[in-house]
Design a protein around this motif. Structure first.
Motif, PDB file in Angstrom:
ATOM      1  N   GLY A 157       0.814  -1.217   0.000  1.00  0.00           N
ATOM      2  CA  GLY A 157       0.000   0.000   0.000  1.00  0.00           C
ATOM      3  C   GLY A 157       0.848   1.268   0.000  1.00  0.00           C
ATOM      4  O   GLY A 157       1.991   1.274   0.476  1.00  0.00           O
ATOM      5  N   VAL A 158       0.277   2.335  -0.523  1.00  0.00           N
ATOM      6  CA  VAL A 158       1.030   3.580  -0.745  1.00  0.00           C
ATOM      7  C   VAL A 158       1.656   4.121   0.546  1.00  0.00           C
ATOM      8  O   VAL A 158       2.820   4.517   0.578  1.00  0.00           O
ATOM      9  CB  VAL A 158       0.119   4.655  -1.382  1.00  0.00           C
ATOM     10  N   LEU A 159       0.862   4.123   1.615  1.00  0.00           N
ATOM     11  CA  LEU A 159       1.337   4.708   2.877  1.00  0.00           C
ATOM     12  C   LEU A 159       2.576   3.984   3.398  1.00  0.00           C
ATOM     13  O   LEU A 159       3.608   4.602   3.707  1.00  0.00           O
ATOM     14  CB  LEU A 159       0.202   4.626   3.899  1.00  0.00           C
ATOM     15  N   LYS A 160       2.506   2.662   3.470  1.00  0.00           N
ATOM     16  CA  LYS A 160       3.644   1.896   3.996  1.00  0.00           C
ATOM     17  C   LYS A 160       4.814   1.926   3.022  1.00  0.00           C
ATOM     18  O   LYS A 160       5.976   1.908   3.432  1.00  0.00           O
ATOM     19  CB  LYS A 160       3.219   0.451   4.299  1.00  0.00           C
ATOM     20  N   GLY A 183       2.513   5.669  -6.816  1.00  0.00           N
ATOM     21  CA  GLY A 183       1.735   6.401  -5.819  1.00  0.00           C
ATOM     22  C   GLY A 183       2.636   6.981  -4.744  1.00  0.00           C
ATOM     23  O   GLY A 183       2.592   8.180  -4.443  1.00  0.00           O
ATOM     24  N   ASP A 235       5.016   9.714  -5.898  1.00  0.00           N
ATOM     25  CA  ASP A 235       4.409  11.034  -5.963  1.00  0.00           C
ATOM     26  C   ASP A 235       4.372  11.696  -4.587  1.00  0.00           C
ATOM     27  O   ASP A 235       4.691  12.880  -4.455  1.00  0.00           O
ATOM     28  CB  ASP A 235       2.999  10.935  -6.553  1.00  0.00           C
ATOM     29  N   ALA A 256      -7.654  17.856   6.610  1.00  0.00           N
ATOM     30  CA  ALA A 256      -8.201  17.674   5.260  1.00  0.00           C
ATOM     31  C   ALA A 256      -7.118  17.910   4.205  1.00  0.00           C
ATOM     32  O   ALA A 256      -6.525  18.985   4.165  1.00  0.00           O
ATOM     33  CB  ALA A 256      -9.362  18.626   5.036  1.00  0.00           C
ATOM     34  N   PRO A 257      -6.831  16.902   3.366  1.00  0.00           N
ATOM     35  CA  PRO A 257      -5.866  17.112   2.283  1.00  0.00           C
ATOM     36  C   PRO A 257      -6.371  18.176   1.315  1.00  0.00           C
ATOM     37  O   PRO A 257      -7.572  18.283   1.071  1.00  0.00           O
ATOM     38  CB  PRO A 257      -5.798  15.744   1.593  1.00  0.00           C
ATOM     39  N   ARG A 312      -5.908  19.112  -2.477  1.00  0.00           N
ATOM     40  CA  ARG A 312      -5.355  18.520  -3.689  1.00  0.00           C
ATOM     41  C   ARG A 312      -5.253  19.550  -4.799  1.00  0.00           C
ATOM     42  O   ARG A 312      -5.723  20.682  -4.677  1.00  0.00           O
ATOM     43  CB  ARG A 312      -6.213  17.331  -4.098  1.00  0.00           C
ATOM     44  N   PHE A 316      -1.683  13.932   1.138  1.00  0.00           N
ATOM     45  CA  PHE A 316      -1.307  13.576   2.501  1.00  0.00           C
ATOM     46  C   PHE A 316       0.177  13.232   2.506  1.00  0.00           C
ATOM     47  O   PHE A 316       0.654  12.499   1.640  1.00  0.00           O
ATOM     48  CB  PHE A 316      -2.143  12.380   2.940  1.00  0.00           C
ATOM     49  N   ASP A 341      -5.123   3.385   1.648  1.00  0.00           N
ATOM     50  CA  ASP A 341      -4.926   3.922   2.991  1.00  0.00           C
ATOM     51  C   ASP A 341      -5.766   5.172   3.213  1.00  0.00           C
ATOM     52  O   ASP A 341      -5.532   6.196   2.600  1.00  0.00           O
ATOM     53  CB  ASP A 341      -3.453   4.258   3.204  1.00  0.00           C
ATOM     54  N   VAL A 365      -6.807   8.452   5.004  1.00  0.00           N
ATOM     55  CA  VAL A 365      -6.055   9.431   5.805  1.00  0.00           C
ATOM     56  C   VAL A 365      -6.931  10.551   6.365  1.00  0.00           C
ATOM     57  O   VAL A 365      -6.476  11.364   7.156  1.00  0.00           O
ATOM     58  CB  VAL A 365      -4.898  10.049   4.987  1.00  0.00           C
ATOM     59  N   PHE A 366      -8.172  10.612   5.917  1.00  0.00           N
ATOM     60  CA  PHE A 366      -9.040  11.708   6.373  1.00  0.00           C
ATOM     61  C   PHE A 366     -10.496  11.290   6.265  1.00  0.00           C
ATOM     62  O   PHE A 366     -10.910  10.742   5.247  1.00  0.00           O
ATOM     63  CB  PHE A 366      -8.797  12.955   5.515  1.00  0.00           C
ATOM     64  N   GLU A 419     -11.075  10.421   2.458  1.00  0.00           N
ATOM     65  CA  GLU A 419      -9.946  10.603   1.548  1.00  0.00           C
ATOM     66  C   GLU A 419      -8.876   9.572   1.838  1.00  0.00           C
ATOM     67  O   GLU A 419      -8.499   9.340   2.982  1.00  0.00           O
ATOM     68  CB  GLU A 419      -9.356  12.013   1.685  1.00  0.00           C
ATOM     69  N   SER A 420      -8.397   8.949   0.778  1.00  0.00           N
ATOM     70  CA  SER A 420      -7.251   8.056   0.906  1.00  0.00           C
ATOM     71  C   SER A 420      -6.023   8.854   0.492  1.00  0.00           C
ATOM     72  O   SER A 420      -6.113  10.039   0.172  1.00  0.00           O
ATOM     73  CB  SER A 420      -7.439   6.826   0.023  1.00  0.00           C
ATOM     74  N   VAL A 421      -4.853   8.208   0.502  1.00  0.00           N
ATOM     75  CA  VAL A 421      -3.633   8.916   0.126  1.00  0.00           C
ATOM     76  C   VAL A 421      -3.813   9.570  -1.236  1.00  0.00           C
ATOM     77  O   VAL A 421      -3.386  10.687  -1.459  1.00  0.00           O
ATOM     78  CB  VAL A 421      -2.428   7.950   0.104  1.00  0.00           C
ATOM     79  N   LYS A 422      -4.481   8.877  -2.141  1.00  0.00           N
ATOM     80  CA  LYS A 422      -4.529   9.363  -3.508  1.00  0.00           C
ATOM     81  C   LYS A 422      -5.822  10.053  -3.931  1.00  0.00           C
ATOM     82  O   LYS A 422      -5.828  10.778  -4.904  1.00  0.00           O
ATOM     83  CB  LYS A 422      -4.255   8.193  -4.489  1.00  0.00           C
TER      84      LYS A 422
END
Lengths: 417, 122
Positions: free
Chosen positions: A79-82, A268, A271, A342-343, A345, A368, B32, B34-35, B55-58
């Protein structure tokens, strides 16, 4: 005189030397017939190009997506986060074979000086075995693409973005030939090994990589193949980019993946890593309408190319860029840290105040930041609001949320200078 | 437990309270998380209102209210730790509880049971 026709149809005597050299630059011994056609970026049924590591990505359980005409791994089961956090802590292996690898050889002129007619970078000053960041400009002083330029002795090796590579090659052919041979390599993969554990991992395959400093380039054998290695990357971490012959790419990738510290990482996480590192993504943070001064890339224009320098100007848009340097710019690229969770984008509008008023700027990439555990973004704001510490607002789903203008990068770079 | 084609699950509790969350399949597709932005307690929602932002990472996604009713409780723990949505989507990481009038409860019959949902996501 061999009688071989050059790529532009001219029959210069100098071409003879390319007969005995590795014209295609692939580093693999092969006959005059070149590579079998099926070695060249095979396509799937949907017309998407595949890299030499395609089968390996599937074997590793990657989720594949379309990117710049290629079928690329966006993430693996981790997964992207890890994957992001793993790269910051150990070493991540990225397939970046979609990027364009171009060899420039001077035929009748100095290739470095020739390239300086297209980029505001001190190319002639790149000594053998070194690499430098740069960008192509247009007549309005906007950025057409960003690239890495390496001096590999008898030629320059440049790496350009996947989505821009055809245009970049066309531009170089139109402007540099016939004095320079412009060859887009179609038989080399590009791997990036990034993270604080990258040097130890790569040293297991060839200890000589330890001698390299940030932005050094070298030709070294890895897993039995001649590789062109640079100590660089686009994650803010120490690491290496490795150009490897297609036929040897999977062997090399597998050799690296057997090392405990190394995990495969998708686009992912690439980025989010480059965003935290404050690095521009072409087509998002910089584009044909953005000047390098607005983009805070003035550091990449060396003194020798600026007004008053020994080789000032001489590239597209030099007047505009000289003007921006002298008078400053109306808007600037900055880091933006939303105060909440809140991200924000790409495309989020930025405002000077909490209510009313027209938007003053825009987020060009954001999301994030796993290392910070918080949202991070980059965008453009008026120069008057570009100072670190300035509070502005981003409008998310109709609500104005406070953000702080901050210095880049968000995460300090780990380069070995 | 019932399931919607939009990958929400609904669990009817006592006293006309329905707990709503997203399915394990949806959580996996999102990646993942995240929010999470939850509705206000006391808000009245109608079916297909956008009630939650996730919201996920992407990417950002909306969750639509699968049923009419009044929000009586939200799960603040997933706001503080959005990662719980990936860890336990059909358990601890519920999103909100909504009080549903008896007449409005009929919509539950339109939704899939577990076997049908499993078939739906293939």
């Amino acid at each position: 005189m061999s009688g071989k026709q050059g790529e532009n149809g001219s029959g210069s005597d100098d071409l003879a030397r390319f007969e005995v050299q590795d014209v295609c630059g692939c580093g693999v011994d092969h006959g005059p017939g070149g590579h079998p056609a099926d070695d060249h970026e095979p396509e799937d049924e949907g017309g998407l190009k595949r890299t030499p590591l395609h089968a390996l990505h599937l074997e590793l359980g990657a989720k594949m997506v379309e990117f710049a005409g290629y079928e690329m791994p966006v993430q693996y089961p981790m997964g992207v986060l890890k994957e992001h956090l793993h790269t910051r802590a150990a070493a991540g292996l990225f397939d970046v074979s979609h990027m364009g690898q171009v060899v420039l050889r001077g035929r009748t002129c100095d290739v470095a000086l020739a390239l300086e007619t297209l980029v505001p970078v001190d190319v002639a000053g790149i000594v053998e075995g070194r690499q430098r960041y740069g960008f192509f400009t247009n007549d309005q002083g906007g950025i057409e693409d960003d690239l890495m330029i390496a001096n590999r002795g008898d030629h320059l090796f440049v790496v350009v973005n996947a989505a821009c590579k055809d245009a970049d090659v066309a531009r170089m052919r139109a402007e540099l030939e016939p004095g320079v041979v412009v060859k887009l390599l179609d038989n080399r993969a590009l791997l990036a090994l990034q993270g604080p554990g990258a040097a130890d991992a790569l040293a297991k395959l060839n200890p000589a990589v330890r001698e390299m400093r940030f932005m050094d380039v070298a030709t070294l054998e890895l897993a039995g193949a001649e590789c062109w290695i640079s100590r660089s990357g686009y994650t803010g971490e120490d690491g290496f980019e490795i150009s490897v012959p297609d036929a040897a790419a999977e062997t090399l990738a597998r050799a690296l993946l057997t090392i405990d510290a190394v995990e495969p990482i998708g686009l992912g996480a690439r980025d989010s890593l480059r965003l935290e590192a404050g690095l521009c993504l072409y087509g998002h943070d910089i584009d044909a309408d953005t000047s390098p001064i607005e983009a805070a890339l003035v550091w990449a224009i060396q003194k020798v190319r600026r007004p008053g320098g020994a080789r000032a100007g001489g590239y597209p848009g030099a007047e505009r860029i000289a003007g921006d340097l002298a008078e400053g710019v109306a808007r600037k690229r900055v880091g933006v840290r939303p105060e909440g969770r809140a991200p924000m984008r790409e495309g989020i509008q930025l405002f000077a105040g909490e209510t009313g008023g027209e938007p003053v700027g825009i987020v060009t990439s954001g999301g994030f930041g796993p290392t910070l555990g918080a949202p991070v973004a980059m965008g453009y704001v008026p120069a008057a609001l570009s100072k670190a510490g300035t509070q502005i607002f981003g409008e998310v789903r109709g609500k104005r949320l406070a953000v702080e203008v901050v210095s880049l990068p968000f995460v300090p770079a780990g380069f070995k200078r | 437990m019932k399931f919607t084609e939009e990958h929400e699950w609904l669990l009817e509790e006592d006293d006309g309270i329905v707990t709503v969350g997203i399915t394990a399949h949806a959580a996996e597709q999102l990646g993942d998380v995240v929010f999470v932005e939850l509705p206000d307690v006391g808000a009245t929602v109608s079916k297909d209102d956008e009630v939650v932002v996730i919201e996920s990472v992407k990417a950002a996604s909306d969750i639509l209210a699968p049923i009419d009713g009044e929000i009586v409780e939200v799960n603040e723990s997933i706001v503080a730790e959005p990662g719980k949505v990936n860890e336990d989507p059909e358990g601890e990481a519920w999103f909100f509880k909504v009080r549903v009038e008896a007449d409005d409860m009929a919509v539950m019959d339109d939704y899939m049971d577990e076997a049908a949902y499993k078939k739906f996501v293939g």
